[in-house]
Enzyme design. Structure first.
Site, PDB file in Angstrom:
ATOM      1  N   LYS A  53       0.993  -1.195  -0.150  1.00 48.72           N
ATOM      2  CA  LYS A  53      -0.103  -0.261  -0.457  1.00 48.72           C
ATOM      3  C   LYS A  53       0.418   1.156  -0.183  1.00 48.72           C
ATOM      4  O   LYS A  53       0.057   2.205  -0.935  1.00 48.72           O
ATOM      5  CB  LYS A  53      -1.072   0.070   1.129  1.00 48.72           C
ATOM      6  CG  LYS A  53      -1.985  -0.754   1.063  1.00 48.72           C
ATOM      7  CD  LYS A  53      -2.661  -1.236   2.076  1.00 48.72           C
ATOM      8  CE  LYS A  53      -3.916  -2.569   2.303  1.00 48.72           C
ATOM      9  NZ  LYS A  53      -4.666  -2.346   3.067  1.00 48.72           N
ATOM     10  N   GLN A  97      -5.342  -1.885   9.108  1.00 47.60           N
ATOM     11  CA  GLN A  97      -4.524  -2.950   8.646  1.00 47.60           C
ATOM     12  C   GLN A  97      -4.986  -4.351   9.546  1.00 47.60           C
ATOM     13  O   GLN A  97      -4.783  -4.807  11.045  1.00 47.60           O
ATOM     14  CB  GLN A  97      -3.306  -4.000   8.023  1.00 47.60           C
ATOM     15  CG  GLN A  97      -3.084  -4.662   7.709  1.00 47.60           C
ATOM     16  CD  GLN A  97      -3.921  -4.714   6.139  1.00 47.60           C
ATOM     17  OE1 GLN A  97      -3.109  -3.221   5.451  1.00 47.60           O
ATOM     18  NE2 GLN A  97      -4.060  -5.424   5.770  1.00 47.60           N
ATOM     19  N   ASP A 120     -11.555   2.213   3.544  1.00 46.14           N
ATOM     20  CA  ASP A 120     -11.977   1.025   3.938  1.00 46.14           C
ATOM     21  C   ASP A 120     -12.887   1.180   2.872  1.00 46.14           C
ATOM     22  O   ASP A 120     -14.262  -0.123   3.354  1.00 46.14           O
ATOM     23  CB  ASP A 120     -10.971   0.488   4.244  1.00 46.14           C
ATOM     24  CG  ASP A 120      -9.741  -0.927   4.546  1.00 46.14           C
ATOM     25  OD1 ASP A 120      -9.501  -0.587   2.905  1.00 46.14           O
ATOM     26  OD2 ASP A 120      -8.978  -0.962   5.242  1.00 46.14           O
TER      27      ASP A 120
END
Ligand code: NDP
Length: 310
Positions: A53, A97, A120
């Protein structure tokens, strides 16, 4: 013979567009967009995803802010960091994460992220916008990547029968909702579904999001189905069907790493499809690219909030 969808090619275009928008953002606002990524613990797979990322951010001209916290971090400490990043104006996108260590309250953490920075798409406000089919929502990256693949491949879900196998909050459910919002007739299947093969055979579009290698068998699909294989599973040579043992790339994987990555769909089922996403190289790169696009969206919308109808 199925046509194989090149997720890397589509993803490269999304990344290129994000890089262009990032340059425009810098020109207009005097700073580049920013993405903060929080990792708790040292899970090797999660560490690799975070590194990728950060690399993607560099490719897109997005500033990355990376935080690695020790495994023993408690919910309160993580909430403090999320709160600080919510207030930090350089940060347009913020993600934690997953999976988090079991002692951390994942729901509380996800709910604490500012929905405007929730790249997200896991915050309840964004989930609600997804359910309503709102135009201005930050949507989860993997399911959005699936829709982008269908669009790029000229597949309009309208009126088609879509079967989604897997109902997780992060993948299966949002994929089903996005297909429904695009006017597919959607069936969602899971571990308690009866007659799964029979339901899969009804699909014009079959989305597999399970995490079980080769679950979808040859006689579960009809000729010409469009298959989106989201599953990522690692298998050793002993579990590989002959077709993989004859594939030089797979053989190289086994020799170098001792394993290869496969999806949820068996090679025998895959050949019956008209279109199929490969594993690796299908949905995975799209997930990464859509995170960059979401960061751009978040940055632009934070500067110019869209007029959302009341
Ligand atoms: P989860 O484990 O959260 O969900 C798996 C789903 O599959 C559950 O809904 C479960 O049902 C269902 N399931 C399990 N076994 C069966 C079965 N035998 N028959 C039918 N359904 C079954 O996984 P995720 O949704 O997070 O991920 C799914 C897969 O996608 C994984 O392989 C993951 O690695 C991959 N993935 C890939 C990404 C990419 O970018 N390509 C991104 C994210 C995930 P139930 O709800 O009843 O337990």
């Amino acid at each position: 013979m199925a046509q194989i969808i090149d997720g890397n090619r589509i993803a490269a275009r999304v990344i290129e567009e994000a890089a262009g928008r990032s340059r425009d953002f810098l020109g207009k606002h005097g700073r580049v967009p920013g993405l903060a990524v929080i990792l708790v613990g040292e899970d090797p797979a999660s560490s690799v995803y975070v590194r990728m990322k950060i690399r993607d951010c560099a490719r897109c001209g997005i500033e990355s802010f990376s935080y690695t916290l020790p495994e023993k971090t408690i919910t309160g400490e993580l909430l403090d960091l999320v709160g600080a990043l919510n207030r930090d104006d350089r940060v347009d996108g913020l993600l934690v994460q997953l999976p988090l260590p079991a002692h951390i309250d994942t729901r509380r953490i996800l709910d604490a992220i500012d929905p405007a920075k929730d790249v997200d798409g896991f915050h309840p406000a964004n989930v609600g916008r997804l359910v309503r089919g709102d135009k201005y929502a930050l949507l989860p990256c993997t399911p959005s990547g699936v829709l982008r693949i269908l669009d790029d491949s000229g597949v309009d879900p309208k009126g088609m029968r879509a079967v989604v196998v897997g109902r997780s909050d992060l993948v299966g459910k949002p994929a089903a909702l996005l297909l429904l919002n695009r006017h597919a007739t959607v069936t969602i299947c899971h571990s308690r579904t009866r007659d799964l093969p029979q339901i899969c055979r009804t699909a014009d579009i079959l989305v597999a999001a399970v995490g079980k290698p080769f679950l979808i068998q040859e006689d579960w699909v009809r000729e010409g189905v469009v298959i989106i294989d989201i599953g990522i599973n690692s298998i050793g040579p002993d579990d590989a069907p002959r077709s993989l043992l004859e594939d030089p790339k797979r053989v190289a994987d086994f020799e170098r790493k001792g394993y290869t990555l496969v999806g949820d769909v068996s090679p025998a089922a895959a050949v019956k499809a008209s279109l199929i996403t490969p594993v690796p190289g299908g949905v995975g790169p799209m997930t990464r690219a859509l995170l960059m696009e979401n960061t751009l969206k978040a940055a632009e919308w934070r500067k110019n909030p869209p007029e959302v109808p009341k």
